[in-house]
Design an enzyme around this catalytic site. Structure first.
Site, PDB file in Angstrom:
ATOM      1  N   LYS B  79      49.565  49.565  46.062  1.00  0.00           N
ATOM      2  CA  LYS B  79      50.780  49.489  45.249  1.00  0.00           C
ATOM      3  C   LYS B  79      50.653  48.350  44.241  1.00  0.00           C
ATOM      4  CE  LYS B  79      55.845  49.301  45.752  1.00  0.00           C
ATOM      5  NZ  LYS B  79      56.986  49.171  46.703  1.00  0.00           N
ATOM      6  N   SER B 154      60.571  52.723  46.435  1.00  0.00           N
ATOM      7  CA  SER B 154      59.844  52.341  45.246  1.00  0.00           C
ATOM      8  C   SER B 154      58.332  52.617  45.317  1.00  0.00           C
ATOM      9  CB  SER B 154      60.063  50.859  44.965  1.00  0.00           C
ATOM     10  OG  SER B 154      59.484  50.065  45.961  1.00  0.00           O
ATOM     11  N   SER B 178      61.419  51.348  50.954  1.00  0.00           N
ATOM     12  CA  SER B 178      60.472  51.698  49.892  1.00  0.00           C
ATOM     13  C   SER B 178      59.118  52.235  50.357  1.00  0.00           C
ATOM     14  CB  SER B 178      60.238  50.497  48.981  1.00  0.00           C
ATOM     15  OG  SER B 178      61.311  50.351  48.091  1.00  0.00           O
TER      16      SER B 178
END
Lengths: 95, 492
Positions: B79, B154, B178
């Site tokens: 990420k 997210s 997330s």
């Protein structure tokens, strides 16, 4: 609680943000919406409860106060928006 | 055989038996990225060339016996809020568009120690604020099951990349859901570890008392394997706990007889999609058939938690994001005559609308006059939530809830209504508030073929019990054998 235009401008100033005229109304509306929802916390059965600042056991974590030199200054300065020689450059602070 | 459909433990077996090589694995993923990335847009930065070079080096060292790690040469996606030395870490924000971290996050160091190969950095909502990856400053990531839908967020890039076989597994971060919610939307496994189990050093801070890094994988065994790599005490993160290292694959037993599963009925309340509810009920039935004791009970904290979450997370974010001032790194405006203008214009030009909204909300709840009404109350509710969970775990081994009240929604349908987007986090945020571990695993698809996720919550450091329960269920229903992402729908 009703949030006023003056208040949101004051908050934006505290947060170092500029709001454009057309943004003010939108943010005001959203902030009001979210705060109305957040008011639920006032109905929670929390009387007598301590505040939590996290989930770990409340204890201090100590280490020796030793200086460790970060060698790669080049990599640090590579991110600088503006630099001169080995320094970060900023506008004049004292007028 | 398509290498990219294999789990990491399957890849390891085939490497062991010399059926495939490290270079073949990387090549298969690079080709897959070249073929499918334009549809999914899961990455911010791809490292295809670097990965292939690295694969060659590692393969040679493995052959020479210089490297013995069983993860050597396994690719991974990271990420884009986890710092990687020499590779951009953008947080999907204009603010950090050109930021190259001078050091690796502790988790990235651990991946490197095991000689994993990074395929690139994955898209996310800007600064991890959002639940759809639509708030990325760069591009929207699409759900591989249906390209007109969001992948969740997210960590939407991470989940979409795993579901689309662009990476075998990925790292995400979870502040209020997330990791789990995008895993649920994309039909993959997502684990948020107990707060303190994984070092946050090098994770760009959003809400420091809630953030945690964790795995997004194709199956539960892979989640256990990746957790094995990333856990451990780190003196650079004072909130990381000093505990004995556990091999999380040892707990995967397929056995849940007499396991006590609590069903908090408030998590199935208003706004819950009927088909999601139905799939969850089937999952409960499956657990009963496997010999678990499943019982409904009341845990009336869902709404309080959500309100508390948005107060605490935004308050911490407003403080954490104060560091972006355009001086040492990050975006600097061209439009300034003095220092104050430099700060203000840099921040105003580079933060997106959702980030500004949360900074404003956070600044508001911390400002004098409102601190007691919001922030202080929220901190007290946090104590309440922790206590209520403790009580629940006196009676039950794990709790079972939906991961999200809905399946993945259409792109563009919620991004203009922040409160509606926030309300969708109702099932996940309380886990962060109390610092507990939670895992999302797929439990079926709805009538449109979109995956439904189930969340299992454990007590603090109860990763083994939730991993085992998830594993037993997964082996029973065999979701991956029945359903796969089909790339339905065109790009709109």
């Amino acid at each position: 609680m009703k949030v006023s235009k003056e208040e949101i401008l004051h908050i934006a100033k505290l947060a170092n943000l500029n709001l454009k005229e057309e943004e003010i109304d939108t943010y005001l509306l959203h902030l009001q919406d979210i705060l109305n929802f957040a008011n639920i916390v006032n109905n929670a059965p929390i009387e007598g409860l301590e505040e939590s600042f996290g989930v770990n056991e409340n204890q201090n974590v100590f280490r020796k106060d030793e200086i460790k030199v970060f060698e790669n200054t080049e990599a640090l300065l590579a991110n600088a928006p503006e630099k001169e020689r080995n320094m970060f450059k900023i506008p004049k602070v004292i007028q | 055989m398509d290498i990219t459909t294999l789990t990491v433990h399957e890849l390891q077996e085939k490497l062991e038996s010399k059926e495939i090589t490290i270079c073949q694995i990387t090549k298969a993923y690079v080709e897959r990225i070249e073929q499918k990335e334009k549809e999914v847009q899961a990455f911010v930065t791809t490292l295809c060339k670097e990965a292939q070079e690295r694969a060659k080096q590692i393969e040679e060292k493995v052959e020479n016996g210089q490297i013995t790690s069983k993860f050597a040469g396994i690719p991974i996606g990271i990420k884009d809020n986890i710092c990687t030395k020499g590779v951009k870490t953008t947080c999907s924000s204009k603010m950090l568009e050109n930021f190259v971290a001078p050091y690796d996050a502790t988790v990235v160091e651990k991946l490197k120690e095991e000689n994993l190969i990074s395929l690139g950095k994955l898209n996310m909502d800007e600064f991890a604020m959002g639940g759809s990856t639509e708030y990325s400053a760069f591009h929207v990531t699409r759900n591989p099951w249906n390209l007109s839908k969001v992948p969740g967020g997210s960590s939407g890039g991470s989940a979409a990349a795993v579901a689309a076989n662009l990476v075998p597994w990925a790292l995400g971060s979870d502040t209020g859901g997330s990791i789990r919610q995008p895993a649920s939307f994309c039909g993959v496994v997502g684990l948020k570890p107990t707060y303190g189990l994984v070092s946050r050093y090098g994770l760009v801070a959003f809400a420091s008392s809630l953030d945690q890094i964790g795995p997004i994988t194709k199956d539960v065994e892979d989640a256990a394997l990746l957790l094995n790599i990333i856990t451990g005490h780190d003196e650079k993160d004072t909130t990381s706990e000093n505990r004995e290292k556990v091999d999380y694959t040892n707990c995967l037993k397929k056995e849940v007889k007499n396991l006590k599963i609590g069903i908090p009925k408030e998590f199935f309340g208003e706004g819950m999609n009927e088909q999601v509810k139905e799939k969850l009920q089937q999952a409960m039935q499956t657990y009963r058939e496997m010999g678990a004791e499943v019982e409904e009970f009341s845990l009336d904290i869902a709404n309080y938690s959500l309100a508390t979450y948005y107060i605490i997370a935004c308050a911490e974010a407003s403080s954490n994001l104060g560091r972006y001032d355009g001086i040492r790194y990050g975006y600097r405006t061209k439009n300034f005559t003095n220092l104050k203008d430099l700060y203000r214009n840099s921040r105003s030009e580079a933060f997106g609308p959702e980030v500004k909204r949360r900074i404003i909300l956070g600044t508001y709840v911390l400002s004098s006059g409102y601190y007691d009404a919001y922030y202080k109350k929220a901190q007290q509710v946090r104590t309440l939530v922790k206590k209520e969970f403790e009580k629940a775990f006196e009676k039950y081994d794990i709790l079972l809830t939906p991961t999200s009240p809905s399946v993945a929604f259409e792109i563009g349908t919620k991004s203009n209504n922040p409160l509606e987007m926030y309300l969708a986090d109702i099932c996940t945020v309380s886990v962060n508030i109390a610092g507990l571990p939670g895992i999302s695993i797929p439990c079926g698809v709805d009538s449109e073929g979109m995956p439904v996720g189930m969340q299992l919550i454990g007590p603090r450091f109860g990763e083994e019990v939730i991993l085992n329960a998830a594993y037993a269920y997964e082996q029973k229903i065999k979701f991956r054998e029945q359903y796969q992402a089909e790339f339905k729908g065109g790009v709109c």
